[in-house]
Design a protein around this motif. Structure first.
Motif, PDB file in Angstrom:
ATOM      1  N   SER A   1       0.851  -1.380   0.031  1.00 24.41           N
ATOM      2  CA  SER A   1      -0.077   0.000   0.029  1.00 24.41           C
ATOM      3  C   SER A   1       0.841   1.095  -0.036  1.00 24.41           C
ATOM      4  O   SER A   1       2.087   1.047   0.337  1.00 24.41           O
ATOM      5  N   SER A   2       0.293   2.314  -0.422  1.00 28.01           N
ATOM      6  CA  SER A   2       0.889   3.760  -0.017  1.00 28.01           C
ATOM      7  C   SER A   2       1.381   3.901   1.195  1.00 28.01           C
ATOM      8  O   SER A   2       2.682   4.256   1.381  1.00 28.01           O
ATOM      9  N   ARG A   3       0.612   3.535   2.232  1.00 24.17           N
ATOM     10  CA  ARG A   3       1.334   3.598   3.681  1.00 24.17           C
ATOM     11  C   ARG A   3       2.395   2.713   3.751  1.00 24.17           C
ATOM     12  O   ARG A   3       3.573   3.022   4.570  1.00 24.17           O
ATOM     13  N   ASN A   4       2.384   1.591   3.246  1.00 27.60           N
ATOM     14  CA  ASN A   4       3.649   0.628   3.583  1.00 27.60           C
ATOM     15  C   ASN A   4       5.058   1.333   2.876  1.00 27.60           C
ATOM     16  O   ASN A   4       6.004   1.335   3.180  1.00 27.60           O
ATOM     17  N   LEU A   5       4.761   1.945   1.716  1.00 32.21           N
ATOM     18  CA  LEU A   5       5.818   2.460   0.829  1.00 32.21           C
ATOM     19  C   LEU A   5       6.416   3.799   1.739  1.00 32.21           C
ATOM     20  O   LEU A   5       7.400   4.127   1.954  1.00 32.21           O
ATOM     21  N   PHE A   6       5.379   4.636   2.279  1.00 35.29           N
ATOM     22  CA  PHE A   6       5.720   5.698   3.435  1.00 35.29           C
ATOM     23  C   PHE A   6       6.490   5.249   4.360  1.00 35.29           C
ATOM     24  O   PHE A   6       7.529   5.859   4.720  1.00 35.29           O
ATOM     25  N   THR A   7       6.150   4.213   4.938  1.00 33.84           N
ATOM     26  CA  THR A   7       6.806   3.711   6.373  1.00 33.84           C
ATOM     27  C   THR A   7       8.239   3.661   5.798  1.00 33.84           C
ATOM     28  O   THR A   7       9.142   3.593   6.395  1.00 33.84           O
ATOM     29  N   LEU A   8       8.530   2.743   4.753  1.00 29.23           N
ATOM     30  CA  LEU A   8       9.630   2.226   4.190  1.00 29.23           C
ATOM     31  C   LEU A   8      10.618   3.740   3.972  1.00 29.23           C
ATOM     32  O   LEU A   8      11.724   3.486   4.306  1.00 29.23           O
ATOM     33  N   ALA A   9      10.037   4.703   3.591  1.00 25.72           N
ATOM     34  CA  ALA A   9      10.561   6.017   3.158  1.00 25.72           C
ATOM     35  C   ALA A   9      11.196   6.439   4.527  1.00 25.72           C
ATOM     36  O   ALA A   9      12.361   7.002   4.290  1.00 25.72           O
ATOM     37  N   ARG A  10      10.281   6.579   5.468  1.00 26.68           N
ATOM     38  CA  ARG A  10      10.577   7.370   6.733  1.00 26.68           C
ATOM     39  C   ARG A  10      12.000   6.513   7.506  1.00 26.68           C
ATOM     40  O   ARG A  10      12.761   6.977   7.954  1.00 26.68           O
ATOM     41  N   SER A  11      11.873   4.716   7.394  1.00 26.19           N
ATOM     42  CA  SER A  11      12.772   4.050   7.726  1.00 26.19           C
ATOM     43  C   SER A  11      14.146   4.296   7.011  1.00 26.19           C
ATOM     44  O   SER A  11      15.091   4.414   7.614  1.00 26.19           O
TER      45      SER A  11
ATOM     46  N   THR B   1      16.561   7.609   7.931  1.00 27.31           N
ATOM     47  CA  THR B   1      17.264   7.614   9.160  1.00 27.31           C
ATOM     48  C   THR B   1      18.805   7.433   8.991  1.00 27.31           C
ATOM     49  O   THR B   1      19.709   7.520   9.843  1.00 27.31           O
ATOM     50  N   SER B   2      19.115   6.948   7.548  1.00 24.89           N
ATOM     51  CA  SER B   2      20.315   6.448   7.085  1.00 24.89           C
ATOM     52  C   SER B   2      21.494   7.819   7.098  1.00 24.89           C
ATOM     53  O   SER B   2      20.398   9.017   7.084  1.00 24.89           O
ATOM     54  N   THR B   3      22.372   7.728   6.976  1.00 24.52           N
ATOM     55  CA  THR B   3      23.468   8.683   6.790  1.00 24.52           C
ATOM     56  C   THR B   3      23.963   8.552   5.339  1.00 24.52           C
ATOM     57  O   THR B   3      24.688   9.202   4.980  1.00 24.52           O
ATOM     58  N   ASP B   4      23.707   7.271   4.566  1.00 20.43           N
ATOM     59  CA  ASP B   4      24.343   7.127   3.313  1.00 20.43           C
ATOM     60  C   ASP B   4      23.311   7.853   2.181  1.00 20.43           C
ATOM     61  O   ASP B   4      22.143   7.576   2.232  1.00 20.43           O
ATOM     62  N   GLU B   5      23.979   8.431   1.525  1.00 22.36           N
ATOM     63  CA  GLU B   5      23.294   9.221   0.601  1.00 22.36           C
ATOM     64  C   GLU B   5      22.463   8.481  -0.777  1.00 22.36           C
ATOM     65  O   GLU B   5      21.383   8.896  -0.895  1.00 22.36           O
ATOM     66  N   ALA B   6      22.985   7.232  -0.901  1.00 24.75           N
ATOM     67  CA  ALA B   6      22.051   6.520  -1.837  1.00 24.75           C
ATOM     68  C   ALA B   6      20.940   5.943  -1.255  1.00 24.75           C
ATOM     69  O   ALA B   6      19.828   6.035  -1.745  1.00 24.75           O
ATOM     70  N   THR B   7      20.849   5.873   0.224  1.00 22.45           N
ATOM     71  CA  THR B   7      19.727   5.414   0.948  1.00 22.45           C
ATOM     72  C   THR B   7      18.855   6.599   1.105  1.00 22.45           C
ATOM     73  O   THR B   7      17.598   6.471   0.822  1.00 22.45           O
ATOM     74  N   LEU B   8      19.432   7.798   1.270  1.00 22.26           N
ATOM     75  CA  LEU B   8      18.469   8.927   1.445  1.00 22.26           C
ATOM     76  C   LEU B   8      17.862   9.181   0.062  1.00 22.26           C
ATOM     77  O   LEU B   8      16.769   9.485  -0.048  1.00 22.26           O
ATOM     78  N   ARG B   9      18.434   9.248  -1.012  1.00 23.66           N
ATOM     79  CA  ARG B   9      17.907   9.330  -2.309  1.00 23.66           C
ATOM     80  C   ARG B   9      16.744   8.215  -2.492  1.00 23.66           C
ATOM     81  O   ARG B   9      15.589   8.553  -2.928  1.00 23.66           O
ATOM     82  N   ALA B  10      16.892   7.065  -1.926  1.00 20.45           N
ATOM     83  CA  ALA B  10      15.808   6.016  -2.342  1.00 20.45           C
ATOM     84  C   ALA B  10      14.687   6.515  -1.194  1.00 20.45           C
ATOM     85  O   ALA B  10      13.471   6.207  -1.480  1.00 20.45           O
ATOM     86  N   ALA B  11      14.767   6.922  -0.101  1.00 21.73           N
ATOM     87  CA  ALA B  11      13.871   7.430   0.723  1.00 21.73           C
ATOM     88  C   ALA B  11      12.946   8.605   0.064  1.00 21.73           C
ATOM     89  O   ALA B  11      11.690   8.469   0.087  1.00 21.73           O
ATOM     90  N   ILE B  12      13.589   9.406  -0.800  1.00 22.90           N
ATOM     91  CA  ILE B  12      12.904  10.308  -1.422  1.00 22.90           C
ATOM     92  C   ILE B  12      12.019   9.555  -2.324  1.00 22.90           C
ATOM     93  O   ILE B  12      10.645  10.091  -2.523  1.00 22.90           O
TER      94      ILE B  12
ATOM     95  N   GLN C   1      10.395  16.210   1.716  1.00 17.87           N
ATOM     96  CA  GLN C   1       9.705  14.930   0.927  1.00 17.87           C
ATOM     97  C   GLN C   1       8.668  14.303   1.966  1.00 17.87           C
ATOM     98  O   GLN C   1       7.868  13.975   1.748  1.00 17.87           O
ATOM     99  N   LEU C   2       9.290  13.973   2.989  1.00 14.50           N
ATOM    100  CA  LEU C   2       8.773  13.096   4.273  1.00 14.50           C
ATOM    101  C   LEU C   2       7.424  14.133   4.516  1.00 14.50           C
ATOM    102  O   LEU C   2       6.488  13.492   4.798  1.00 14.50           O
ATOM    103  N   THR C   3       7.676  15.160   4.836  1.00 13.68           N
ATOM    104  CA  THR C   3       6.571  16.003   5.301  1.00 13.68           C
ATOM    105  C   THR C   3       5.378  16.437   4.427  1.00 13.68           C
ATOM    106  O   THR C   3       4.363  16.390   4.905  1.00 13.68           O
ATOM    107  N   SER C   4       5.853  16.582   2.966  1.00 12.14           N
ATOM    108  CA  SER C   4       4.944  16.781   2.085  1.00 12.14           C
ATOM    109  C   SER C   4       4.156  15.453   1.824  1.00 12.14           C
ATOM    110  O   SER C   4       3.022  15.591   1.687  1.00 12.14           O
ATOM    111  N   THR C   5       4.944  14.341   1.929  1.00 11.96           N
ATOM    112  CA  THR C   5       4.058  13.128   1.609  1.00 11.96           C
ATOM    113  C   THR C   5       3.186  12.860   2.803  1.00 11.96           C
ATOM    114  O   THR C   5       1.790  12.522   2.551  1.00 11.96           O
TER     115      THR C   5
END
Length: 140
Positions: free
Chosen positions: A4-14, A17-28, A114-118
């Motif tokens: 679901s959309s909620r599942n994707l958003f939960t993943l994005a929030r998770s 929390t990373s400091t790795d730029e590739a992971t942050l890009r994936a969060a967006i 991105q997280l706030t807007s989503t």
């Protein structure tokens, strides 16, 4: 198994929390897709689809339809549709930067924006769309 959309958003929030730029890009990116799919569902509740103004691509078409609601939409539906379309456009711009501008610096505030807007967009879509009836939208 579906997601679901909620599942994707939960993943994005998770991921955020990373400091790795590739992971942050994936969060967006995941946050954008959570919003995109929720907006598709929200649009289906409208009496008619808006106009896609001749743009190409499924994402651009959805944004265009939301920003140009059909005249059968109530004033409240039209207002919400335009606001949701604008937010989705801004999110897509951040997602495009995150996915394609891999050699540029990713500002940390892009992730939080991105997280706030989503979160806000999901909340807006979860509210009643102002329709006197709910259910499937009519076809064009």
């Amino acid at each position: 198994m579906s997601v679901s959309s909620r599942n994707l958003f939960t993943l994005a929030r998770s991921l955020s929390t990373s400091t790795d730029e590739a992971t942050l890009r994936a969060a967006i990116s995941r946050a954008y897709y959570a919003a995109y799919h929720r907006c598709l569902d929200w649009e289906r509740q409208l009496p008619r689809r808006g106009s896609d103004t001749g743009v190409h691509g499924v994402h651009a078409c959805l944004i265009s339809r939301l920003e140009s609601p059909h005249r059968h939409c109530s004033p409240l539906q039209a207002q919400r549709s335009k606001a949701i379309g604008k937010q989705l456009r801004e999110q897509r711009d951040r997602r495009t930067f995150a996915d394609y501008s891999i050699h540029g610096h990713l500002p940390r505030q892009f992730v939080s924006a991105q997280l706030t807007s989503t979160a806000d967009l999901l909340k807006q879509c979860d509210q009643s769309n102002g329709s006197p009836r709910s259910g499937k939208r009519r076809t064009r």
